[in-house]
Motif scaffolding. Structure first.
Motif, short mmCIF file in Angstrom:
data_model
loop_
_atom_site.label_atom_id
_atom_site.label_comp_id
_atom_site.label_asym_id
_atom_site.label_seq_id
_atom_site.Cartn_x
_atom_site.Cartn_y
_atom_site.Cartn_z
N GLY A 160 0.81 -1.22 0.00
CA GLY A 160 0.00 0.00 0.00
C GLY A 160 0.84 1.26 0.00
N ALA A 161 0.22 2.35 0.34
CA ALA A 161 0.85 3.67 0.24
C ALA A 161 2.08 3.82 1.13
CB ALA A 161 -0.18 4.74 0.58
N GLU A 162 2.19 3.01 2.18
CA GLU A 162 3.36 3.09 3.07
C GLU A 162 4.54 2.28 2.54
OE1 GLU A 162 3.48 5.09 5.70
OE2 GLU A 162 1.47 5.75 5.10
N PHE A 163 4.34 1.49 1.53
CA PHE A 163 5.40 0.69 0.91
C PHE A 163 6.17 -0.12 1.96
CE2 PHE A 163 4.49 3.67 -2.45
CZ PHE A 163 4.70 2.93 -3.62
N THR A 164 5.45 -0.91 2.71
CA THR A 164 6.06 -1.72 3.77
C THR A 164 6.56 -3.08 3.28
OG1 THR A 164 3.89 -2.60 4.35
CG2 THR A 164 4.64 -0.65 5.56
N GLU A 165 6.28 -3.42 2.02
CA GLU A 165 6.63 -4.74 1.51
C GLU A 165 7.37 -4.64 0.19
OE1 GLU A 165 2.82 -6.61 1.20
OE2 GLU A 165 2.71 -7.10 3.33
N GLN A 166 7.97 -5.77 -0.18
CA GLN A 166 8.56 -5.94 -1.50
C GLN A 166 7.85 -7.10 -2.16
OE1 GLN A 166 10.61 -2.81 -1.31
NE2 GLN A 166 11.50 -4.10 -2.90
N ALA A 167 7.48 -6.93 -3.42
CA ALA A 167 6.77 -7.97 -4.17
C ALA A 167 7.73 -8.64 -5.14
CB ALA A 167 5.58 -7.38 -4.92
N PHE A 168 7.86 -9.96 -5.03
CA PHE A 168 8.66 -10.75 -5.98
C PHE A 168 7.74 -11.32 -7.05
CE2 PHE A 168 11.24 -10.68 -2.18
CZ PHE A 168 12.53 -10.54 -2.67
N ASP A 180 7.48 -8.63 4.00
CA ASP A 180 7.85 -7.47 4.82
C ASP A 180 9.30 -7.09 4.54
OD1 ASP A 180 8.44 -5.61 6.78
OD2 ASP A 180 7.62 -6.79 8.43
N LYS A 181 9.52 -5.87 4.08
CA LYS A 181 10.87 -5.47 3.67
C LYS A 181 11.79 -5.21 4.85
CE LYS A 181 10.13 -0.44 3.33
NZ LYS A 181 10.09 0.71 2.40
N ASN A 182 11.26 -5.11 6.06
CA ASN A 182 12.08 -4.80 7.22
C ASN A 182 12.54 -6.04 7.98
OD1 ASN A 182 12.00 -1.85 7.13
ND2 ASN A 182 9.81 -2.10 7.53
N THR A 183 12.46 -7.22 7.37
CA THR A 183 12.80 -8.45 8.08
C THR A 183 14.27 -8.84 7.92
OG1 THR A 183 12.09 -9.73 6.16
CG2 THR A 183 10.46 -9.37 7.91
N TRP A 184 15.08 -8.00 7.30
CA TRP A 184 16.51 -8.30 7.18
C TRP A 184 17.31 -7.01 7.09
CZ3 TRP A 184 19.61 -7.53 2.65
CH2 TRP A 184 18.91 -7.04 1.53
N ASP A 185 18.59 -7.10 7.38
CA ASP A 185 19.48 -5.94 7.34
C ASP A 185 20.65 -6.15 6.38
OD1 ASP A 185 18.10 -4.54 9.52
OD2 ASP A 185 18.93 -6.09 10.80
N LEU A 186 21.25 -7.34 6.42
CA LEU A 186 22.43 -7.64 5.62
C LEU A 186 22.20 -8.89 4.79
CD1 LEU A 186 25.16 -7.20 8.41
CD2 LEU A 186 24.32 -5.45 6.82
N GLU A 333 15.98 -19.20 -8.81
CA GLU A 333 15.36 -19.64 -10.06
C GLU A 333 13.86 -19.33 -10.09
OE1 GLU A 333 16.94 -20.75 -12.58
OE2 GLU A 333 18.85 -21.54 -11.84
N SER A 334 13.32 -18.80 -8.98
CA SER A 334 11.87 -18.69 -8.83
C SER A 334 11.34 -17.26 -8.87
CB SER A 334 11.44 -19.36 -7.52
OG SER A 334 11.80 -20.72 -7.51
N TRP A 335 12.14 -16.31 -9.34
CA TRP A 335 11.62 -14.95 -9.48
C TRP A 335 12.41 -14.22 -10.56
CZ3 TRP A 335 14.27 -10.33 -7.83
CH2 TRP A 335 15.48 -10.55 -7.16
N ASP A 336 11.77 -13.18 -11.09
CA ASP A 336 12.38 -12.42 -12.17
C ASP A 336 12.69 -10.97 -11.78
OD1 ASP A 336 12.17 -14.58 -14.08
OD2 ASP A 336 10.03 -14.21 -14.04
N PHE A 337 11.77 -10.35 -11.06
CA PHE A 337 12.06 -9.00 -10.57
C PHE A 337 11.26 -8.71 -9.31
CE2 PHE A 337 8.96 -8.45 -14.07
CZ PHE A 337 7.93 -7.80 -13.42
N MET A 338 11.66 -7.62 -8.64
CA MET A 338 11.11 -7.25 -7.35
C MET A 338 10.59 -5.81 -7.43
SD MET A 338 13.24 -7.13 -3.74
CE MET A 338 14.41 -5.90 -4.37
N TYR A 339 9.45 -5.57 -6.84
CA TYR A 339 8.81 -4.26 -6.89
C TYR A 339 8.60 -3.70 -5.48
CZ TYR A 339 4.74 -1.11 -6.87
OH TYR A 339 3.88 -0.08 -6.64
N ILE A 361 11.71 -0.93 -9.45
CA ILE A 361 11.80 -2.34 -9.85
C ILE A 361 13.26 -2.76 -9.97
CG2 ILE A 361 11.37 -3.95 -11.75
CD1 ILE A 361 8.68 -2.57 -12.12
N ILE A 362 13.58 -3.87 -9.29
CA ILE A 362 14.92 -4.46 -9.32
C ILE A 362 14.82 -5.83 -9.97
CG2 ILE A 362 16.73 -5.47 -7.87
CD1 ILE A 362 16.82 -2.47 -7.96
N ILE A 363 15.66 -6.11 -10.97
CA ILE A 363 15.64 -7.42 -11.60
C ILE A 363 16.54 -8.38 -10.83
CG2 ILE A 363 15.12 -6.45 -13.87
CD1 ILE A 363 18.02 -7.07 -14.68
#
Length: 458
Positions: A160-168, A180-186, A333-339, A361-363
């Protein structure tokens, strides 16, 4: 007429009467069998004709009922599979005419077929008074996990508008998965080198100290860091060195490649955003084919250590400085890009500053590349085909698409999808897909949800 002739005539009359009163022997039941015990649906063979063969021609019209046990697959043309003629309620009714000795139907892969491993469905014949099951009265249809979708429309959500996630996104399976995009640091690279990336989707930063002993680092070593370790228009040019190079070059990450000699690896201060996500001091060393990370709060000598083992199935092993190793990025092998979001280096006067972009978008860096195609008189999305691949230039940098698919808007205009371009993505299986973005808003006109259509090139 003598007595013997009279008796003979009476006997013949009796035999004739007896045989004339007997009913005709009924026809034997018809055995019915599938013409095969198993078939396969896969990338090359996305449909198959199935035959039911009679042991003899029928002397009357009727129908056959076939049960479908579809296990984990969903029936429907826009789902995993369907039949022609169509089935209803897990039952397929096939009509036949008098004199007919075979019936055929077709099974086809649906446009939404999406499987992670091989799946099967079973067909079985229901007997009737006229038809009885033969020895081959069941059929198994195997759907290969290597099935590749030819086209589709995908809606990606970044929370949503807060962009709390990344979609693969996995184009070949018409699949998207938001995390959830905040579940890792390194992220610890699993390639032949020893490289560590930052979570650039969550604005993580890393600044080196002139120290190699983690225990000797105190809060005094970080005085003034908060004022300059910034992302956005409050950032200063030195901050650009404390984020990873946005194109994914692992030799130019904020954390230098991990050296073989322990004394050559510096301590880094890791800045994280979010409530309860304190800054950390970190020291990373090589450990055989893997890594060892030592970390603590900046002012603490309560040091924790973890060993990181590489995995051939993923690009990185992700690590949360609060919770340890965590699953984030899917199998490579199971994804092409991330949004979602991403930290870029943004031109600001004569220098660059780190800036976090939404709708970015990151490939996948694993054997994936992308190209942008501008719509021209003789180059349209609808007409573009595989024979034109040689006319475009591919880029395997992870930000090859980035934000170039949409305009940022301004004081009098909202961000919007560009309609003068589309993209080609080559996945790790060497499939080429053309992609056209449709919308960057949800039904409530909020950002954080983007829709695109795609089609495999043939």
């Amino acid at each position: 007429m003598n007595k013997i002739s009279t008796i003979s005539l009476m006997l013949l009359s009796f035999i004739f009467a007896l045989t004339g009163c007997q009913e005709e022997e009924p026809d034997a039941p018809i055995n019915i069998n599938f013409n095969s015990s198993s078939i396969n649906i896969n990338e090359e063979n996305q449909e198959a004709q199935i035959g039911l063969v009679f042991s003899r021609a029928s002397n009357q019209a009727g129908n056959i009922s076939v049960n479908i046990d579809n296990s984990n697959l969903v029936y429907g043309e826009e789902n995993d599979f369907y039949t022609e003629p169509p089935a209803e309620g897990g039952e397929l009714i096939l009509n036949y005419e008098s004199g007919q000795s075979e019936i055929n139907f077709t099974i086809k892969a649906g446009s939404g077929l999406n499987i992670d491993s091989d799946e099967i469905i079973d067909f079985s014949i229901n007997p009737t008074e006229v038809l009885q099951r033969g020895q081959n009265s069941s059929l198994t249809v195997a759907f290969s996990e290597n099935f590749i979708a030819e086209s589709g429309t995908i809606e990606m959500t970044a929370g949503g508008a807060e962009f709390t996630e990344q979609a693969f996104v996995d184009l070949s399976k018409v699949r998207t998965n938001s995390l959830d995009k905040n579940t890792w640091d390194l992220g610890f690279s699993t390639d032949n080198g020893f490289h560590v990336i930052l979570n650039s989707t969550a604005q993580v930063m890393a600044r080196p100290l002139d120290k190699t002993d983690l225990a000797s680092v105190t809060a005094e070593d970080t005085v003034g860091f908060a004022a300059v370790m910034q992302i956005g228009f409050t950032a200063t040019p030195p901050a650009a060195a404390w984020i990873d190079v946005p194109n994914g070059d692992l030799t130019k990450t904020a954390i230098a490649p991990i050296a073989t000699t322990d004394a050559d690896n510096k301590v880094y201060i890791i800045k994280r955003l979010g409530e309860g996500r304190s800054w950390k001091k970190v020291k990373i060393t090589q450990n055989g084919d893997g890594y060892t990370i030592a970390y603590a709060n900046i002012g603490s000598n309560d040091i924790e250590t973890s060993e990181i083992t590489k995995s051939e199935s993923h690009n990185f092993i992700h690590f949360d400085l609060d919770n340890g190793t965590t699953d984030f990025e899917p199998n490579k092998e199971s994804w092409d890009f991330m949004y979602g979001t991403f930290t870029e280096k943004f031109p600001f006067g004569p220098n660059e500053i780190p800036y976090s972009f939404n709708d970015f978008i990151i490939i996948n860096r694993h054997n994936t590349s992308a190209a942008m195609v501008m719509v021209e008189r003789n180059t349209t999305y609808a007409d573009f085909n595989l024979q034109q691949i040689g006319e475009v230039s591919f880029n395997n940098e992870i930000n090859a698409i980035g934000s170039s698919w949409r305009q940022g808007g301004g004081p009098s205009s909202a961000p919007a999808v560009f309609d003068d371009r589309f993209f080609i993505v080559k996945d790790s299986q060497e499939n080429y897909y053309k992609i056209r973005f449709i919308s960057m808003y949800d039904e409530n006109n909020e950002r954080g949800t983007t829709t695109f259509e795609f089609e495999i090139l043939k």
